[in-house]
Design a protein around this motif. Structure first.
Motif, PDB file in Angstrom:
ATOM      1  N   LYS A  61      99.887 -31.316  64.064  1.00 37.14           N
ATOM      2  CA  LYS A  61      99.342 -30.278  63.184  1.00 37.14           C
ATOM      3  C   LYS A  61      98.781 -30.941  61.943  1.00 37.14           C
ATOM      4  N   SER A  62      97.758 -30.298  61.388  1.00 43.73           N
ATOM      5  CA  SER A  62      97.130 -30.829  60.188  1.00 43.73           C
ATOM      6  C   SER A  62      96.582 -29.671  59.370  1.00 43.73           C
ATOM      7  N   THR A  63      96.571 -29.842  58.064  1.00 42.06           N
ATOM      8  CA  THR A  63      95.947 -28.863  57.193  1.00 42.06           C
ATOM      9  C   THR A  63      95.115 -29.614  56.163  1.00 42.06           C
ATOM     10  N   ASN A  64      93.977 -29.071  55.844  1.00 44.25           N
ATOM     11  CA  ASN A  64      93.090 -29.668  54.849  1.00 44.25           C
ATOM     12  C   ASN A  64      92.731 -28.557  53.865  1.00 44.25           C
ATOM     13  N   GLN A  65      93.158 -28.694  52.621  1.00 40.54           N
ATOM     14  CA  GLN A  65      92.971 -27.611  51.657  1.00 40.54           C
ATOM     15  C   GLN A  65      92.250 -28.103  50.416  1.00 40.54           C
TER      16      GLN A  65
END
Length: 184
Positions: A61-65
């Motif tokens: 999983k990855s998040t880019n904010q």
């Protein structure tokens, strides 16, 4: 008429006669350059995937904010992922901002190991031993000397990873990416 310096596209002056063949030449050059870039990007992605497979890592999983008004944390929700099927978890945090930040696992954060927001990527490797009831332990590296850490969180209870500011009044996070990899 002049040519552009990078792709050699035709650039006309005000008094130049414009020919359809010159337009077509420009479009062919643009199409070739775009296709070449797309092929290179696909090759780089394939190489990354092959390296991950060779290492036994899988992006879970990855998040880019991007926090346009600044913020105090970025969180990666791990609900629904059975983390006990991996022998190790690798967390990579790439953050931009100001002030000092902490990496947190569940609600247990590394109080004594704040790192500057400008320090570059921070990595945390956690050993799970494929056991849901085992307490997490690992090593953080990327800012200063690596250090071992233990958490009061069991593998089966891990539902979030966060980066947050040490001092909300003077620190902010403007951009960040958290990625979680599982190692077979």
């Amino acid at each position: 008429m002049e040519n552009t310096s990078n792709c050699g596209l035709k650039r006309w002056d005000g008094e130049d006669r414009i020919l359809h063949t010159e337009f077509n030449d420009n479009w062919d050059k643009i199409d070739t350059a775009l296709k070449s870039n797309a092929d290179k990007a696909m090759a780089a992605q394939a190489a990354t995937t092959a390296l991950e497979k060779k290492m036994g890592w899988q992006l879970l999983k990855s998040t880019n904010q991007i926090l346009t008004d600044g913020g105090n944390h970025i969180q990666l929700d791990l609900s629904g992922i059975d983390l006990s099927q991996y022998s190790a978890l690798h967390i990579r945090a790439d953050v931009e901002g100001r002030g000092y930040l902490f990496l947190a696992v569940q609600s247990d954060y590394l109080r004594d190991h704040a790192f500057p927001a400008t320090s570059g990527p921070i990595c945390l490797t956690l050993w799970t031993m494929r056991e849901k009831n085992a307490y997490l332990s690992g090593v953080q590296f990327g800012s200063g000397a690596p250090f071992l850490s233990g958490f009061n969180t069991k593998v089966g209870d891990l539902k979030k990873i966060s980066i947050f500011c040490k001092d909300y009044s003077s620190g902010t996070v403007t951009r960040g990416k958290l990625s979680l990899y599982g190692e077979a």
